[in-house]
Scaffold this motif. Structure first.
Motif, mmCIF file in Angstrom:
data_model
loop_
_atom_site.group_PDB
_atom_site.id
_atom_site.type_symbol
_atom_site.label_atom_id
_atom_site.label_comp_id
_atom_site.label_asym_id
_atom_site.label_seq_id
_atom_site.Cartn_x
_atom_site.Cartn_y
_atom_site.Cartn_z
ATOM 1 N N ARG A 18 1.255 -0.979 0.240
ATOM 2 C CA ARG A 18 -0.287 -0.158 0.291
ATOM 3 C C ARG A 18 0.814 0.926 0.024
ATOM 4 O O ARG A 18 1.894 1.257 0.271
ATOM 5 C CB ARG A 18 -0.081 -0.114 1.475
ATOM 6 C CG ARG A 18 -1.550 0.866 1.156
ATOM 7 C CD ARG A 18 -2.501 1.245 2.129
ATOM 8 N NE ARG A 18 -3.845 0.160 2.321
ATOM 9 C CZ ARG A 18 -4.447 -0.785 2.949
ATOM 10 N NH1 ARG A 18 -3.893 -1.078 4.392
ATOM 11 N NH2 ARG A 18 -5.183 -2.043 2.705
ATOM 12 N N GLN A 20 0.208 5.798 -0.617
ATOM 13 C CA GLN A 20 -0.079 6.999 -0.595
ATOM 14 C C GLN A 20 0.133 7.971 -1.876
ATOM 15 O O GLN A 20 1.341 8.259 -1.739
ATOM 16 C CB GLN A 20 -0.354 7.938 0.528
ATOM 17 C CG GLN A 20 -1.353 8.879 0.470
ATOM 18 C CD GLN A 20 -1.896 9.472 1.963
ATOM 19 O OE1 GLN A 20 -1.874 9.275 2.471
ATOM 20 N NE2 GLN A 20 -2.992 9.917 1.434
ATOM 21 N N ASN A 23 -1.572 12.934 -4.611
ATOM 22 C CA ASN A 23 -2.254 13.971 -4.509
ATOM 23 C C ASN A 23 -3.490 12.845 -4.520
ATOM 24 O O ASN A 23 -4.526 13.983 -3.707
ATOM 25 C CB ASN A 23 -3.075 13.982 -6.207
ATOM 26 C CG ASN A 23 -3.012 12.785 -6.805
ATOM 27 O OD1 ASN A 23 -2.316 11.466 -6.127
ATOM 28 N ND2 ASN A 23 -3.833 12.541 -7.586
ATOM 29 N N GLY A 24 -3.242 12.318 -3.165
ATOM 30 C CA GLY A 24 -3.737 12.069 -1.848
ATOM 31 C C GLY A 24 -4.392 10.218 -1.668
ATOM 32 O O GLY A 24 -4.111 9.836 -1.055
ATOM 33 N N PRO A 25 -5.225 9.969 -3.049
ATOM 34 C CA PRO A 25 -5.469 8.585 -2.990
ATOM 35 C C PRO A 25 -4.309 7.616 -2.531
ATOM 36 O O PRO A 25 -3.537 7.323 -2.751
ATOM 37 C CB PRO A 25 -5.594 8.403 -4.811
ATOM 38 C CG PRO A 25 -5.984 9.059 -4.826
ATOM 39 C CD PRO A 25 -4.659 10.480 -4.723
ATOM 40 N N ILE A 26 -4.859 6.513 -2.112
ATOM 41 C CA ILE A 26 -4.372 5.317 -1.665
ATOM 42 C C ILE A 26 -4.267 4.456 -3.076
ATOM 43 O O ILE A 26 -5.378 3.725 -2.838
ATOM 44 C CB ILE A 26 -4.466 4.879 -0.340
ATOM 45 C CG1 ILE A 26 -4.621 5.800 0.380
ATOM 46 C CG2 ILE A 26 -4.022 2.734 0.258
ATOM 47 C CD1 ILE A 26 -4.801 4.982 1.889
ATOM 48 N N LEU A 27 -2.819 3.417 -3.333
ATOM 49 C CA LEU A 27 -2.711 2.857 -4.084
ATOM 50 C C LEU A 27 -2.714 1.462 -3.573
ATOM 51 O O LEU A 27 -1.484 1.157 -2.610
ATOM 52 C CB LEU A 27 -1.888 2.948 -5.181
ATOM 53 C CG LEU A 27 -2.049 1.923 -6.453
ATOM 54 C CD1 LEU A 27 -2.906 1.777 -6.984
ATOM 55 C CD2 LEU A 27 -0.396 2.514 -7.105
ATOM 56 N N ASN A 28 -3.904 0.147 -3.806
ATOM 57 C CA ASN A 28 -2.974 -0.687 -3.195
ATOM 58 C C ASN A 28 -2.761 -1.796 -4.213
ATOM 59 O O ASN A 28 -3.642 -1.685 -5.547
ATOM 60 C CB ASN A 28 -4.575 -1.726 -2.359
ATOM 61 C CG ASN A 28 -4.870 -0.434 -1.257
ATOM 62 O OD1 ASN A 28 -4.541 -0.617 -0.057
ATOM 63 N ND2 ASN A 28 -5.993 -0.791 -1.256
ATOM 64 N N ASP A 58 -12.051 -4.500 -1.483
ATOM 65 C CA ASP A 58 -12.582 -2.789 -1.684
ATOM 66 C C ASP A 58 -12.330 -2.575 -3.452
ATOM 67 O O ASP A 58 -13.265 -1.089 -3.529
ATOM 68 C CB ASP A 58 -11.274 -1.846 -1.131
ATOM 69 C CG ASP A 58 -11.351 -2.020 0.585
ATOM 70 O OD1 ASP A 58 -12.381 -2.208 0.939
ATOM 71 O OD2 ASP A 58 -10.864 -1.663 0.979
ATOM 72 N N HIS A 61 -9.104 -2.389 -9.641
ATOM 73 C CA HIS A 61 -9.290 -0.724 -10.348
ATOM 74 C C HIS A 61 -8.280 -1.943 -11.695
ATOM 75 O O HIS A 61 -8.947 -0.823 -13.103
ATOM 76 C CB HIS A 61 -8.843 0.483 -9.674
ATOM 77 C CG HIS A 61 -9.506 0.623 -9.307
ATOM 78 N ND1 HIS A 61 -10.767 0.874 -8.974
ATOM 79 C CD2 HIS A 61 -9.642 0.413 -7.548
ATOM 80 C CE1 HIS A 61 -11.385 1.781 -7.908
ATOM 81 N NE2 HIS A 61 -10.288 1.240 -6.959
#
Length: 104
Positions: A18, A20, A23-28, A58, A61
């Motif tokens: 994981r 971050q 620009n803020g989003p968390i990438l798993n 969750d 993508h």
């Protein structure tokens, strides 16, 4: 994730990394073992697949399909794509990104 130049799989268990993004989003990112490595016991693959599905609860993508440029798309690889469709639904291919590795 670990990476090594070899034809067999490197990952032996499902692993979640994981991070971050700036620009803020968390990438798993979930690294899975055994989709194309049929030398691994099927029971182990099944247990890891259940773990992978739980890690992806969750949502998914994108799915990276990593293939070697040195080999043809084998029946085993075709079967692995079919199993992805079986477990995650036919629309999983809409989220698939094919990555070719190796030198020519």
């Amino acid at each position: 994730m670990r990476s090594m130049p070899r034809s067999a799989g490197v990952t032996s268990t499902c692993e979640l990394q994981r991070t971050q993004l700036p620009n803020g989003p968390i990438l798993n990112v979930i690294d899975t073992p055994g989709w194309f490595d049929f030398s691994i016991d099927l029971e182990i693959i099944g247990k890891e697949l259940v773990k992978c599905i739980d890690l992806a609860k969750d949502g998914i993508h994108a799915v990276l399909l990593v293939l070697s440029v040195r080999s043809h798309f084998s029946r085993e690889q075709q079967a692995a794509v079919q199993s992805l469709k079986h477990f995650f639904g036919n629309d999983i291919t809409d989220y698939m990104i094919v990555v070719f590795t190796g030198r020519s």
